[in-house]
Design a protein around this motif. Structure first.
Motif, short mmCIF file in Angstrom:
data_model
loop_
_atom_site.label_atom_id
_atom_site.label_comp_id
_atom_site.label_asym_id
_atom_site.label_seq_id
_atom_site.Cartn_x
_atom_site.Cartn_y
_atom_site.Cartn_z
N HIS A 120 0.77 -1.28 -0.24
CA HIS A 120 0.15 -0.10 0.38
C HIS A 120 1.05 1.17 0.15
O HIS A 120 2.33 1.30 0.01
CB HIS A 120 -0.83 0.41 1.31
CG HIS A 120 -0.16 0.21 2.61
ND1 HIS A 120 0.69 -0.61 3.03
CD2 HIS A 120 -0.03 1.46 3.22
CE1 HIS A 120 1.36 0.24 3.84
NE2 HIS A 120 1.10 0.98 4.54
N ASP A 122 0.70 5.33 2.22
CA ASP A 122 0.15 5.85 3.27
C ASP A 122 0.44 7.03 2.56
O ASP A 122 1.34 7.98 1.92
CB ASP A 122 1.76 6.21 4.22
CG ASP A 122 1.77 5.15 4.64
OD1 ASP A 122 1.87 3.85 4.46
OD2 ASP A 122 2.60 4.62 5.97
N HIS A 176 4.53 -0.11 -0.39
CA HIS A 176 5.14 -1.52 1.00
C HIS A 176 4.07 -1.74 1.64
O HIS A 176 3.17 -1.64 1.40
CB HIS A 176 6.13 0.07 2.26
CG HIS A 176 5.27 0.63 2.66
ND1 HIS A 176 4.53 2.00 2.06
CD2 HIS A 176 4.75 0.90 4.36
CE1 HIS A 176 3.10 2.49 3.21
NE2 HIS A 176 3.76 2.06 4.01
#
Ligand code: MD5
Ligand code: FE
Length: 202
Positions: A120, A122, A176
């Motif tokens: 994903h 952030d 990550h």
């Protein structure tokens, strides 16, 4: 030792290895007020990672993810970020070459054996100019670090108890994840990995 794994991404091996007890005490103080919870993703999946937080909190529902300064159920502010975590975030960010860092949100993830975090980005924070400082405690993990596209190839980076990673600059928005945690027992933390992230969210 310090290892630059990409522009803006610095692994500080063992940076907080000697501070496990104080850091765990800080985590447990927050957990007493914001118990570990398994969030449901906007897609309806229950996360294998349990979460808690302080400073600005995090929520997930069918409308997406967001940060908020208050618990929408009680109307009260989430607990403040413990001083030891504010100090650690600033020290690590400075040593990695970032300007003074004053986080306003601290998310805590608890991984039990088998728990993982899928690839994903952030990107719910409003400020991508600030780094994210990440602290690993307890069982080891294999971190997956990719590029700006989900399909980019990923590096695997082992993370151990006491490691701190600063993710800033061009690395701030890379994909990550965390590979499934192996069974094990850590003398201080028990059968868990705990990750603490310090962020400027709002
Ligand atoms: C973890 N947590 O080990 C990781 C550490 C999360 C999460 O991913 O979202 O809670 S933070 C790793 C991180 C943060 C920001 C950017 C990058 C990695 N990166 O560009 O690779 O539980
Ligand atoms: Fe993340």
């Amino acid at each position: 030792w310090r290892e630059q794994i990409a522009p803006g991404a610095v692994v500080m091996h063992g940076f907080v290895r000697d501070h496990g007890p104080e850091l765990l005490a800080a985590v447990n103080g927050v957990i007493a007020q914001v118990p570990w919870r398994h969030m449901t993703t906007p897609g309806g999946h229950v996360m294998s990672v349990a979460m808690s937080w302080c400073g600005n909190g995090w929520s997930s529902d069918s409308r997406g993810y967001r940060y908020s300064e208050r618990d929408s159920r009680s109307g009260k502010r989430w607990p403040p970020i413990p001083a030891i975590l504010m100090a650690l975030a600033d020290e690590a960010a400075q040593q990695a070459g970032f300007a003074p860092f004053v986080p306003d949100s601290c998310l805590m993830n608890r991984y039990d054996p088998g728990s993982k975090l899928s690839l994903h980005q952030d990107k719910d924070e409003h400020d991508f100019g600030s780094p994210i400082v990440s602290v690993s405690l307890g069982l080891p993990a294999v971190f997956q670090f990719g590029g700006m596209q989900r399909s980019d190839r990923t590096q695997r980076i082992p993370l151990a108890h006491g490691d701190v990673v600063v993710w800033g600059g061009p690395s701030r928005l890379c994909f990550h994840g965390i590979m499934p945690i192996k069974e094990g027992y850590h003398s201080l933390v028990g059968p868990h990995r705990i990750n603490i992230t310090l962020r400027k969210a709002l």
